[in-house]
Write a protein that holds these residues in place. Structure first.
Motif, mmCIF file in Angstrom:
data_model
loop_
_atom_site.group_PDB
_atom_site.id
_atom_site.type_symbol
_atom_site.label_atom_id
_atom_site.label_comp_id
_atom_site.label_asym_id
_atom_site.label_seq_id
_atom_site.Cartn_x
_atom_site.Cartn_y
_atom_site.Cartn_z
ATOM 1 N N ARG A 170 0.840 -1.199 0.000
ATOM 2 C CA ARG A 170 0.000 0.000 0.000
ATOM 3 C C ARG A 170 0.875 1.248 0.000
ATOM 4 O O ARG A 170 1.665 1.464 0.910
ATOM 5 N N PRO A 171 0.764 2.092 -1.035
ATOM 6 C CA PRO A 171 1.596 3.292 -1.077
ATOM 7 C C PRO A 171 1.149 4.331 -0.056
ATOM 8 O O PRO A 171 0.002 4.340 0.388
ATOM 9 N N VAL A 172 2.074 5.200 0.294
ATOM 10 C CA VAL A 172 1.748 6.317 1.179
ATOM 11 C C VAL A 172 1.022 7.364 0.350
ATOM 12 O O VAL A 172 1.595 7.960 -0.551
ATOM 13 N N THR A 173 -0.256 7.553 0.619
ATOM 14 C CA THR A 173 -1.051 8.497 -0.176
ATOM 15 C C THR A 173 -1.665 9.598 0.669
ATOM 16 O O THR A 173 -2.252 10.521 0.140
ATOM 17 N N SER A 174 -1.553 9.489 1.986
ATOM 18 C CA SER A 174 -2.154 10.479 2.880
ATOM 19 C C SER A 174 -1.147 10.864 3.948
ATOM 20 O O SER A 174 -0.342 10.038 4.389
ATOM 21 N N VAL A 175 -1.214 12.121 4.358
ATOM 22 C CA VAL A 175 -0.294 12.572 5.393
ATOM 23 C C VAL A 175 -0.534 11.830 6.700
ATOM 24 O O VAL A 175 0.378 11.682 7.522
ATOM 25 N N SER A 176 -1.728 11.288 6.882
ATOM 26 C CA SER A 176 -2.011 10.523 8.101
ATOM 27 C C SER A 176 -1.195 9.238 8.162
ATOM 28 O O SER A 176 -1.008 8.662 9.237
ATOM 29 N N ASP A 177 -0.705 8.779 7.004
ATOM 30 C CA ASP A 177 0.162 7.603 6.979
ATOM 31 C C ASP A 177 1.561 7.921 7.504
ATOM 32 O O ASP A 177 2.331 7.010 7.812
ATOM 33 N N LEU A 178 1.885 9.204 7.588
ATOM 34 C CA LEU A 178 3.261 9.614 7.833
ATOM 35 C C LEU A 178 3.521 10.179 9.221
ATOM 36 O O LEU A 178 4.671 10.189 9.665
#
Length: 227
Positions: A170-178
């Motif tokens: 799953r790619p990082v697509t949202s700042v919430s992932d970071l």
């Protein structure tokens, strides 16, 4: 390096060889990851007893060295040296990055295996030769290619970790992932711009352009790290 099993019921077994064992190990790592690889599991993949593998590979380190040889054979085949050495260096960087994307789990061995694979050395020799044939001092040719190798390998491993250009992740697509909850809003904004609003292909080309530009400043910097 294709993710398929060697074992197949009812099919005549091919003779065991070092290359067949290493091919199977590379496929296993691509599919299951390095952590799960053992001589016992590899023997099962090949439908042989684990002890028979030692007739062709000395130990697990020797096996993993072979996997890295396969990795670099793929890079070498996709990045021949070119008369325009800068284009050759650029092609090499792309081939290395693309091979990491295809075999990210195997590529992580580059941080642990200390033996330089012969295909890697042949590839480096060819590209340095193309540069020196055009008048680039040998020490500068090596220093620049060393820097490009680190850049391409490091960039690709980070991209693979974050799920960029890697199938099944799953790619990082949202700042919430970071960021963790509670991070100050202004720092969330930094993450948004720095990580999410990005074009990996464009950024990779930017780095290569900066390293391969034909300016006196570039050569002065290269000469400083080549002594």
């Amino acid at each position: 390096m294709v993710a398929t099993s060697e074992a197949s019921a009812g099919r005549e077994r091919a003779p065991l060889s070092r290359r067949r064992i290493i091919d199977a190990a590379a496929r296993y790592i691509d599919t299951h990851g390095l952590e799960g690889l053992s001589m016992h599991k590899l023997g099962a993949e090949l439908d042989v007893k684990a002890m028979s593998l030692y007739n062709h590979v000395a130990n697990k380190d020797d096996l993993l060295d072979g996997v890295m040889e396969l990795f670099w054979e793929e890079v070498e085949s996709n990045a021949p040296a070119k008369p325009d050495w800068r284009e050759g260096y650029r092609s090499f960087a792309h081939a290395l990055r693309d091979t990491v994307h295809r075999h990210a789990r195997s590529a992580r061995l580059s941080a642990s295996q200390r033996t330089m694979p012969e295909p890697a050395l042949r590839c480096l020799q060819a590209h340095v030769g193309a540069a020196t044939n055009k008048g680039v001092p040998e020490e500068c040719a090596y220093a620049l290619l060393r820097t490009i190798t680190s850049y391409a390998l490091g960039t690709a491993l980070v991209e693979a970790t974050w799920g960029i250009a890697q199938a099944g992740c799953r790619p990082v697509t949202s700042v919430s992932d970071l960021v963790r909850p509670g991070i100050p809003e202004e720092l969330v904004g930094v993450a948004q711009v720095f990580c999410i609003q990005s074009d990996p292909e464009a950024h990779f080309e930017l780095g290569l352009d900066l390293m391969l530009r034909d300016t006196g400043d570039t050569w002065e910097l290269v000469e400083k790290v080549s002594v």
